[in-house]
Motif scaffolding. Structure first.
Motif, short mmCIF file in Angstrom:
data_model
loop_
_atom_site.label_atom_id
_atom_site.label_comp_id
_atom_site.label_asym_id
_atom_site.label_seq_id
_atom_site.Cartn_x
_atom_site.Cartn_y
_atom_site.Cartn_z
N ILE A 22 0.76 -1.27 0.07
CA ILE A 22 0.00 0.16 0.00
C ILE A 22 0.87 1.35 0.13
O ILE A 22 1.67 1.33 0.87
CB ILE A 22 -0.96 0.03 1.25
CG1 ILE A 22 -1.72 -1.16 1.53
CG2 ILE A 22 -1.92 1.45 1.01
CD1 ILE A 22 -2.40 -1.31 2.70
N GLY A 23 0.99 2.13 -1.09
CA GLY A 23 1.65 3.42 -1.30
C GLY A 23 2.75 3.19 -2.32
O GLY A 23 3.57 2.28 -1.97
N GLU A 46 -1.99 2.45 -5.14
CA GLU A 46 -1.40 3.99 -4.60
C GLU A 46 -2.59 4.78 -5.03
O GLU A 46 -3.31 4.81 -5.87
CB GLU A 46 -0.58 4.58 -5.77
CG GLU A 46 -0.32 5.96 -5.64
CD GLU A 46 0.27 6.59 -4.54
OE1 GLU A 46 0.90 5.98 -3.65
OE2 GLU A 46 -0.47 7.58 -4.04
N ALA A 47 -2.90 5.64 -3.96
CA ALA A 47 -4.20 6.36 -3.86
C ALA A 47 -4.30 7.55 -4.77
O ALA A 47 -5.19 7.95 -5.28
CB ALA A 47 -4.47 6.95 -2.24
N GLY A 53 4.40 9.79 -3.96
CA GLY A 53 4.09 10.29 -2.81
C GLY A 53 4.53 11.78 -2.64
O GLY A 53 4.45 12.54 -3.46
N CYS A 273 -7.52 3.61 -3.25
CA CYS A 273 -7.37 4.06 -1.70
C CYS A 273 -7.83 2.84 -0.66
O CYS A 273 -9.03 2.56 -0.87
CB CYS A 273 -8.19 5.37 -1.49
SG CYS A 273 -7.94 5.83 0.23
N VAL A 297 2.52 -2.47 4.42
CA VAL A 297 1.92 -0.90 4.33
C VAL A 297 3.20 0.08 4.14
O VAL A 297 4.03 0.07 5.05
CB VAL A 297 1.50 -0.59 5.75
CG1 VAL A 297 0.87 0.91 5.78
CG2 VAL A 297 0.19 -1.75 6.02
N THR A 299 2.92 3.56 3.46
CA THR A 299 2.44 4.97 3.40
C THR A 299 3.03 5.59 4.16
O THR A 299 4.02 5.16 5.16
CB THR A 299 0.88 4.71 3.92
OG1 THR A 299 0.79 4.41 5.24
CG2 THR A 299 -0.15 3.82 3.11
N ALA A 303 -0.91 7.87 7.97
CA ALA A 303 -1.84 6.83 7.08
C ALA A 303 -1.60 5.13 7.60
O ALA A 303 -2.39 4.53 7.75
CB ALA A 303 -1.70 6.89 5.80
N ALA A 304 -0.29 5.01 8.04
CA ALA A 304 -0.05 3.70 8.35
C ALA A 304 -0.88 3.37 9.61
O ALA A 304 -1.23 2.27 9.91
CB ALA A 304 1.51 3.36 8.47
N GLY A 435 8.64 2.74 5.24
CA GLY A 435 8.60 4.19 5.07
C GLY A 435 9.61 4.84 5.84
O GLY A 435 10.08 4.26 6.62
#
Ligand SMILES: Cc1cc2nc3c(=O)[nH]c(=O)nc-3n(C[C@H](O)[C@H](O)[C@H](O)COP(=O)(O)OP(=O)(O)OC[C@H]3O[C@@H](n4cnc5c(N)ncnc54)[C@H](O)[C@@H]3O)c2cc1C
Length: 476
Positions: A22-23, A46-47, A53, A273, A297, A299, A303-304, A435
Motif C-alpha cells: 500500500i503506497g 497507490e491512492a 508520494g 485508496c 504498508v 504509506t 496513514a500507516a 517508510g
C-alpha cells in the motif's frame, strides 16, 4: 478494474498477489523492486493519480517545481543498492555550501576529493561518485584560509554522537599486537540527546557552530529548533561529509518515476485508496477487496497508523518551498546557500536553474528557497522572503515573480532522541510496514526501510533475495 501507472492498461482487481504493497512512495517502490527481483509477484496500490508520494514535481509554465526540497547526498548507499537507481542522473551543487554571515557569503564545508567530478555544475550518477570517492583520503576544509582548524571543526561536528547503539572500538594500547594489554578498548556509546544540547557541549568554537554546523544541520534535518536526535544528526553529517549534495535531474519526481517505470508492467496501480488492511486482504474504496499472501504498508506514518491501529503517530516538521523566477540570475554559482543570520524565514536557497537547467524553460531563471517550521501568513511570508533573498543574493527582488509556494505541514516525521534508526518493519509473519518513519526521515531512510521490509517478507516466504543484493547494513 485497476489502472496501471506503467501502461495505462486495466487489470482485474481480484487476482491474488504474493504481496500487496500500500503506497507507491519511494519506500513502497523500492520494496517492490527487491521483491520482484526475487521472483515474488507484487501489486503496489497507490491512492494518488501518480506514484511518488512526497517526492513530487509540479509543471508550471514550463518550470519543473519540486514540492519537496530534497537535498540528496551522493553518499546515500541506497542510491546504489536500489535496483534501477544506479543510473539515475543527479545534478550536484557546487562543493560545500555558501553561508551568509555578517552580511557576506562564505564558502564552507568543502571536501577536496581528487577524482570526484569537481566542476561546479557537474552531474554524476551515484555509482560514479562512490567509485571515485571510495578510495581517496578526504581533506575536510571548512575555510580554505584556516584548513587545520576547519578540519577539526567538521571532524568534531561529525563525532557529535557515535553510531547509534554501537560501542566504538578504540585502539588505545601501544604498538605491538598480541601483547596482553593490547585488546581494543570498548568505549560506551555516546548518549543520544537533542542536537542543540550536543552542539552546546561539543566544545566547537562558536564561530564554527553558528557559522556552519548549525545552519547546515538545520537544513539537513529540516528542524530549525534542532530538537532532533544527535545520533540522527551524526548520520546526516556523515552523509554530507562523504558525498556531494545533489538533486535528481529534472525534479524530485524523477526518482520515483524511474522506480515505477522499471517495475514489471501492471505492478503499480494508481487511484486506489485502501481503507482496511489485514494480512490476507485489503479493502479499497474503488475496487472492493484484493487478496494477497502478505501485506506491506508503505504509506506515510499517519496513514500507516490509520490502517494499522497501534502504530505510533510521530510529530512532524512542516516545510514550505517557494519558487521564484527573476529577470536575471542573481548568481551563476550552483551553490546551496544557508543563511546563518537570524531575521528571515528562509533556511536555505539556491539558483536551481544553475544547479539543474533542465528544470526551467530555455534561458529562464529559477530560485528555490526553503522555509522550515510553521510559516507566517502568505502575504507576510512573501514580504519577508523577498527581503531576505535580496540580502542573501545582494540584488533587489521586487520584480521577482512567485511561481509556486508549496506548504507541507507533515513534511517529515520528527526524530527526537532517543531515536531508533531501524524500527521494526515486520509486525507479524505476513504483515510488514516501511517508510521514512521506520528509519530516517530522508530519501535514504525511506529506500532503506523498503529494502529491510522486502528482506523480512522474503525470509518469511522462504525465498532467497536476488543474486547480488548487498547485505543489510546501517542506513546513512
Ligand atoms: C517538503 C519536504 C522536504 C524534504 N526534504 C528532504 C531532503 O532535503 N532530503 C531528503 O532526503 N528527504 C527530504 N524529504 C523527505 C523525503 O521526501 C521522504 O522521506 C520520502 O519521500 C518518504 O517516502 P515514503 O515512501 O516513506 O513516503 P511517501 O512519499 O509519503 O509515500 C507514501 C505513499 O502512500 C500513499 N498512500 C497513503 N495512504 C494510502 C492509502 N490508504 N491507500 C493507498 N495509498 C496510500 C500516498 O499517496 C503516498 O504516495 C522531504 C520531504 C518533504 C515533504
Amino acid at each position: 478494474m485497476l489502472h496501471s501507472a506503467h501502461t495505462g492498461t486495466a487489470h482485474t482487481a481480484h487476482s491474488a498477489q504474493d504481496v500487496v504493497i500500500i503506497g507507491a512512495g519511494i519506500a513502497g517502490l523500492a520494496a517492490a523492486h527487491h521483491l520482484t527481483a526475487a521472483g515474488v509477484s507484487v501489486r503496489v496500490l497507490e491512492a494518488a493519480p501518480h506514484p511518488g508520494g512526497r517526492m513530487s514535481t509540479e509543471l508550471v509554465d514550463g518550470f519543473r517545481l519540486d514540492r519537496v526540497g530534497p537535498l540528496l547526498s551522493t553518499a546515500y548507499p541506497e542510491l546504489l543498492h536500489t535496483p534501477a537507481l544506479e543510473g539515475i542522473a543527479l545534478r550536484m551543487f557546487s562543493p560545500g555550501v555558501l553561508v551568509r554571515r555578517n552580511g557576506r557569503l562564505h564558502r564552507a564545508g568543502t571536501i577536496d576529493r581528487t577524482g570526484l567530478a569537481g566542476s561546479a555544475s557537474s552531474s554524476t550518477s551515484p555509482g560514479a561518485a562512490e567509485r571515485s570517492g571510495a578510495t581517496e583520503r578526504r581533506r575536510l576544509d571548512l575555510n580554505p584560509r584556516t584548513p587545520r582548524r576547519a578540519h577539526r571543526a567538521l571532524t568534531t561536528a561529525r563525532a557529535l554522537a557515535s553510531a547509534p547503539g554501537r560501542a566504538r572500538q578504540d585502539r588505545t594500547a601501544a604498538p605491538g599486537d598480541g601483547a596482553p594489554g593490547n585488546v581494543p578498548a570498548r568505549r560506551a556509546p555516546r548518549p543520544d540527546r537533542p542536537t542543540h544540547d550536543a552542539l552546546a557541549a561539543s566544545g566547537l568554537p562558536a564561530s564554527a557552530v553558528d557559522g556552519f554546523v548549525r545552519p547546515l544541520l538545520t537544513a539537513l534535518l529540516g528542524d530549525p529548533a534542532l530538537s532532533t536526535s544527535s545520533h540522527r544528526a551524526d548520520l546526516a553529517l556523515r552523509a554530507y561529509a562523504r558525498g556531494r549534495l545533489c538533486v535528481p535531474a529534472g525534479g524530485a519526481s524523477a526518482l520515483p518515476e524511474l522506480l515505477a517505470r522499471t517495475l514489471p508492467p501492471g505492478t503499480v496501480v494508481t487511484d486506489v485508496c485502501v481503507t482496511e488492511a489485514s494480512i490476507n486482504r485489503v479493502a479499497t474504496k474503488e475496487h472492493g477487496e484484493i487478496a494477497c499472501r502478505s501485506l506491506l504498508v508503505a504509506t506515510g506514518a499517519r496513514a500507516a497508523a490509520e490502517l494499522l491501529p497501534g502504530l505510533r503517530v510521530p510529530d512532524f516538521h512542516p516545510v514550505t518551498v517557494l519558487h521564484h523566477t527573476a529577470p536575471t540570475a542573481p548568481s551563476a554559482d550552483p551553490a546551496l546557500v544557508l543563511d546563518a543570520e537570524t531575521g528571515g524565514p528562509v533556511a536555505h536557497t539556491a539558483v536551481m536553474s544553475a544547479v539543474d537547467p533542465s528544470r526551467t524553460p530555455e534561458g529562464r531563471v529559477l530560485v528555490s528557497s526553503t522555509v522550515l517550521g510553521t510559516p507566517p501568513p502568505a502575504r507576510e511570508l512573501d514580504r519577508l522572503v523577498r527581503a531576505q533573498l535580496a540580502g542573501v543574493y545582494g540584488t533587489p527582488t521586487d520584480d521577482w515573480e512567485v511561481l509556486a509556494v508549496h506548504h507541507t505541514p507533515e513534511a517529515v516525521p520528527a526524530m527526537p532522541a532517543p531515536h531508533d534508526p531501524h524500527r521494526p518493519v515486520r509486525l507479524l509473519s505476513g504483515l510488514y510496514v516501511c517508510g521514512d518513519h521506520r528509519d530516517t526521515n530522508t530519501v535514504q531512510g525511506a529506500l532503506f526501510s523498503g529494502r529491510r521490509a522486502a528482506h523480512a517478507v522474503l525470509r518469511d516466504l522462504g525465498v532467497k533475495a536476488a543474486h547480488g543484493t548487498p547485505p543489510l547494513s546501517p542506513a546513512a
